[in-house]
Enzyme design. Structure first.
Site, PDB file in Angstrom:
ATOM      1  CE  LYS A  15      42.387  16.402 -11.266  1.00  0.00           C
ATOM      2  NZ  LYS A  15      42.286  15.880 -12.641  1.00  0.00           N
ATOM      3  NE  ARG A  90      36.143  17.141 -11.687  1.00  0.00           N
ATOM      4  CZ  ARG A  90      36.992  16.177 -11.300  1.00  0.00           C
ATOM      5  NH1 ARG A  90      37.313  16.021 -10.041  1.00  0.00           N
ATOM      6  NH2 ARG A  90      37.500  15.365 -12.192  1.00  0.00           N
ATOM      7  NE  ARG A 129      42.545   7.329 -14.752  1.00  0.00           N
ATOM      8  CZ  ARG A 129      42.168   8.592 -14.477  1.00  0.00           C
ATOM      9  NH1 ARG A 129      42.918   9.365 -13.711  1.00  0.00           N
ATOM     10  NH2 ARG A 129      41.053   9.071 -14.995  1.00  0.00           N
ATOM     11  NE  ARG A 162      38.290   6.714 -12.435  1.00  0.00           N
ATOM     12  CZ  ARG A 162      38.638   7.992 -12.342  1.00  0.00           C
ATOM     13  NH1 ARG A 162      39.796   8.334 -11.806  1.00  0.00           N
ATOM     14  NH2 ARG A 162      37.859   8.940 -12.783  1.00  0.00           N
ATOM     15  NE  ARG A 173      36.139  11.387 -16.272  1.00  0.00           N
ATOM     16  CZ  ARG A 173      37.100  10.473 -16.238  1.00  0.00           C
ATOM     17  NH1 ARG A 173      36.943   9.327 -16.873  1.00  0.00           N
ATOM     18  NH2 ARG A 173      38.193  10.698 -15.578  1.00  0.00           N
TER      19      ARG A 173
END
Ligand code: ADP
Ligand code: ADP
Length: 217
Positions: A15, A90, A129, A162, A173
């Site tokens: 996203k 969400r 990431r 992160r 998640r």
């Protein structure tokens, strides 16, 4: 009529990566709820400290806090022509609150892009990431590597991982996504604004498919 485009998809579906490209294509500001929370966290605001306890566990921040934060952002002047929403809504309550807030001004959601990626691919994406500490640009150690490892191509900032991208949190998640967020797919499909996108392709191919889905806006 202002344009509101929503990027819907599980964690690490791309996203943010796509929003960074599409915001210029659409000429709309990129409004990412996760970025807003991280900004508040970095500046140690009460909102940031409250959100942290949820983010650390990979849980959703409560709806009232999240809705207020995003609606406040959408009321700012640069969002007068609409916004490209990433990571919000969400939950069904968030989606309904957004519809309601837009309807008060005679506005509505223009399009929802449902980015689909298999869970095992998402886990691999999350683990590689890396984010620039200064500008927030997103990289992947394999799929979108910076020119120099650990350094942002754009501003030379330090790349970091992160806290909530560790494997234990990611599994949580993903289950939160399937339980709380995936019902939004039917919610928006029924409104006739949803387009499915195959997110399991190279970044440029996903961008091309997204642009096609936005062509007749
Ligand atoms: P990703 O796209 O990898 O899932 P985000 O940056 O969008 O990550 O979100 C990071 C965290 O911020 C989420 O796990 C959650 O704790 C919080 N968050 C972001 N957006 C929302 C939202 N719309 N509602 C509740 N919590 C949110
Ligand atoms: P989201 O905002 O949905 O959580 P990101 O845009 O941060 O997802 O992407 C998650 C990770 O996967 C990042 O490291 C990014 O560089 C990488 N990535 C994004 N899109 C693709 C793609 N199509 N193929 C491979 N890797 C991708």
């Amino acid at each position: 009529m202002p344009t509101y485009v929503i990027l819907l998809g599980p964690p690490a579906s791309g996203k943010g990566t796509q929003a960074a490209i599409l915001k210029d294509y659409l000429g709309l500001p990129h409004v990412a709820s996760g970025d807003l929370f991280r900004y508040n966290l970095k500046h140690q605001t009460p909102l940031g400290l409250q959100a942290k306890t949820y983010m650390d566990r990979g849980a959703l921040v409560p709806d009232d806090v999240t809705i207020a934060m995003v609606l406040d952002r959408l009321a700012q002047e640069d969002c007068a022509g609409g916004a490209l929403l990433d990571g919000f809504p969400r939950t069904l309550a968030q989606a309904q609150a957004l519809d309601h807030a837009l309807a008060e001004h005679g506005r509505r959601i223009s399009r929802v892009l449902n980015i689909q990626v298999p869970d095992d691919v998402l886990v691999e994406r999350v683990s590689g990431r890396r984010i620039c500490r200064t500008c927030g640009e997103t990289y992947h150690i394999r799929f979108k590597p910076p020119k120099t490892p650990g350094v942002c191509d754009l501003d030379g900032g330090e790349l970091y991982q992160r806290d909530d991208d560790k494997p234990e949190t990611v599994r949580n998640r993903l289950s939160v996504y399937w339980k709380q967020t995936s019902p939004l797919v039917d919610y928006y499909r029924q409104q006739g604004v949803l387009v499915d996108i195959d997110g399991n392709q190279p970044i440029e191919d996903v961008t091309a498919q997204l642009k096609e889905a936005l062509a007749n806006l």
